[in-house]
Design a protein around this motif. Sequence first.
Motif: not given
Length: 418
Positions: A62, A73, A92-93, A97, A121-122, A124-126
Amino acid sequence: MLGGVKINRRKVVTYSLGAGALGVAGALGYREWRRLHYAPVANVVEDHPGLIPAAGTKVTARRRLGRTNLQVSVVGIGAGGLDGPEPIPRAVDKGMNYIDTAICYGGSEKVIARALQLNPGLREKLVIATKWDVGHNWKKSEILDSLNDSLKRLGVSTIDIMQLHWLGGGHKFPDDGFNRLNNQELYLAMEEAKKSGKVRFFGATSHAAERSKILRHAIDKGAFDMLLIKMNVLDYESADLPALLAHAKAKDVGVVVMKSQPAGDFIPNGYAKSKYSIFQANLRWVLDHDVASVVHSKIGTDSTYQDLAVGAVQERFGELDRALLYHYASALSPDYCRGCGDQCVPACPHGIAIPHVVQFAMYDRQYGWHERAREHYRELPVAQRWAETCLSCSRCNDACEYGFDAASQVNYAKQRLS
């Protein structure tokens, strides 16, 4: 002088391969490449396969995106060709991000919304970055309406980064790269958007030939937190990108890179076996500079390219990459339009907007973005698209110091995009 060879500055391909063994980061005539006394790596084309990561390997690196303090990322998802939601959670996996989309990327904002709906929940990961196509005379209300439309299409309450799209790109008229930045209504809208919580940060983007000058002007406005720029080995120096990166760093403005592959998927003759390793070498070359992330549209559509991107960042830019890109850039140079217009436009007797027409032809031919290319082409004034004499005239080709065949692309655009 370089390696005992005097360089003809009238015929240059400018690129930078970093501060390594070559010890050069300057201008080289593509006709001079073969004359240089460079010790090639044996069979560099055939013996440089793409690195596919082991199962479970992810993008863990990161980088801080300037004063946004967002940790993004180092490779991200380009949504330019996005046509289905499945690649997004997969990327994402794989550790990515950052996703970059735009109002004019077909239905990609809606596709992202679908991915968010299907994958709790995706969101919050992006880090979601999109763009608004604000004209030079738009009013505050129009600009905010455009923002609200993007929020609705994305199905989110907040956009992480809203970018002013494609400055100097030829798809908004008039647009000289600066007049849209000088619209005070834009800054009033930005202030309200941030105050309301609808946008966290703002950016500016450009892949115009004068993007360094345009985006330094954007930085000096003080309102933009990040930049999205075209950057690759073939015009890094000629586009004055070192000055832009230095200015961005001094002002703590983050940088994300697009168009890292100089000619999209086009691979010069003899380099097909190195297609994917060239893709990876270009990514590593970008990340060898002071930038936060590099995005690519194939990462948003193709699992193979996702894996190649993951594999690319498992290693740092090295001597094999340097050698491969040295020869690749030499072969690619005459097939790559730098969009400068310095010689071809003055030589054209009809005032054809050659760099823009060539760009849209490339979108259709290499990216497969036919409808988008057609839309941009039709936004050009009719007189700037094509003239009857283009069928037999080659003045633009004769004038180009890089040897690029612009005339064939102008005629291709007429046939495909009219």
